[in-house]
Enzyme design. Structure first.
Site, PDB file in Angstrom:
ATOM      1  N   CYS A  66      -9.039   4.914  -6.142  1.00  0.00           N
ATOM      2  CA  CYS A  66      -8.458   4.005  -5.151  1.00  0.00           C
ATOM      3  C   CYS A  66      -9.519   3.621  -4.120  1.00  0.00           C
ATOM      4  CB  CYS A  66      -7.207   4.616  -4.539  1.00  0.00           C
ATOM      5  SG  CYS A  66      -6.162   3.415  -3.666  1.00  0.00           S
ATOM      6  N   HIS A 111      -4.113   5.018  -9.630  1.00  0.00           N
ATOM      7  CA  HIS A 111      -4.061   6.462  -9.375  1.00  0.00           C
ATOM      8  C   HIS A 111      -3.832   7.191 -10.698  1.00  0.00           C
ATOM      9  CE1 HIS A 111      -3.988   6.587  -4.924  1.00  0.00           C
ATOM     10  NE2 HIS A 111      -3.507   5.364  -5.066  1.00  0.00           N
ATOM     11  N   GLU A 115      -3.645  10.288 -11.291  1.00  0.00           N
ATOM     12  CA  GLU A 115      -2.752  11.434 -11.120  1.00  0.00           C
ATOM     13  C   GLU A 115      -1.279  11.021 -11.123  1.00  0.00           C
ATOM     14  OE1 GLU A 115      -3.432   9.989  -6.896  1.00  0.00           O
ATOM     15  OE2 GLU A 115      -4.546  10.080  -8.779  1.00  0.00           O
TER      16      GLU A 115
END
Length: 210
Positions: free
Chosen positions: A85, A190, A192
């Protein structure tokens, strides 16, 4: 193999750490840290970032020795690096969010505001969207165009060199989703939070030997 997730006061560190721990091999150690000595000896470095470009840059620069340690480890010693990001955006020459702020200069280009031609497309670009124009790169192994990833951003890194844009996302215009060169990669989405595609990317990074 030690992978550090750099803690400089910006980033979704808990969920990132959990995702990396999930994909780590038996010989991998994942640490979230602001310890310069630990970052300096890490085998791999992950730089997250959430918020405004200038604020993230200022937060990083406030950690004594962090910028210099990153430059030495990534540029001089060639350690594998992943920016996430705003951590990816900081790899650019500069960012234009709330004024012009200098970046690391690792990926030539400017971080510019998203301005979709379609007024129905809101900014920030937030939610699930599929990758397009994916390059052939080891960190994208098993992740093809069409893979869905989770985005939250109002700015994107417009690379000067087309070859350093490794994947895009279509949001009324082609936006940069991933950049890279040599021993470094960065993702706007992202990983994750991107379920199967994101976990595969993390696993690829942990096994990458540029």
């Amino acid at each position: 193999m030690l992978t550090v997730i750099v803690d400089y006061g910006s980033g979704n560190l808990h969920s990132a750490a959990k995702a990396f721990e999930r994909m780590a091999g038996t010989n991998d150690s994942i640490r979230v840290t602001d310890d310069i000595a630990l970052i300096a000896k890490a085998d791999r470095i992950v730089l997250p970032g959430v918020g405004a470009y200038g604020d993230c840059r200022a937060g990083l620069m406030k950690v004594d020795g962090l910028y210099e340690t990153l430059q030495t480890a990534v540029i001089e010693q060639g350690r594998p690096f992943l920016g996430i990001c705003v951590g990816m955006q900081l790899m650019a020459t500069a960012g234009e969010e709330h004024g012009l702020h200098q970046g690391f200069g690792w990926i030539p280009g400017l971080v510019k505001a998203i301005k979709p031609a379609d007024p129905a497309l809101k900014v920030p670009h937030m939610g699930w969207n599929n990758l397009v124009n994916c390059a052939n790169h080891p960190v994208l192994d098993g992740i093809s165009a069409g893979a869905y990833c989770y985005f939250v951003h109002s700015f994107h890194l417009k690379t000067d060199l087309a070859a350093q844009c490794l994947a895009q996302v279509d949001y009324g215009e082609k936006l940069t989703a991933m950049v890279g060169r040599d021993n470094m990669v960065g993702v706007q989405f992202h990983p994750e939070k991107s379920q199967a595609a994101g976990l595969r990317l993390i696993a690829n990074f942990l096994s990458w030997t540029p």
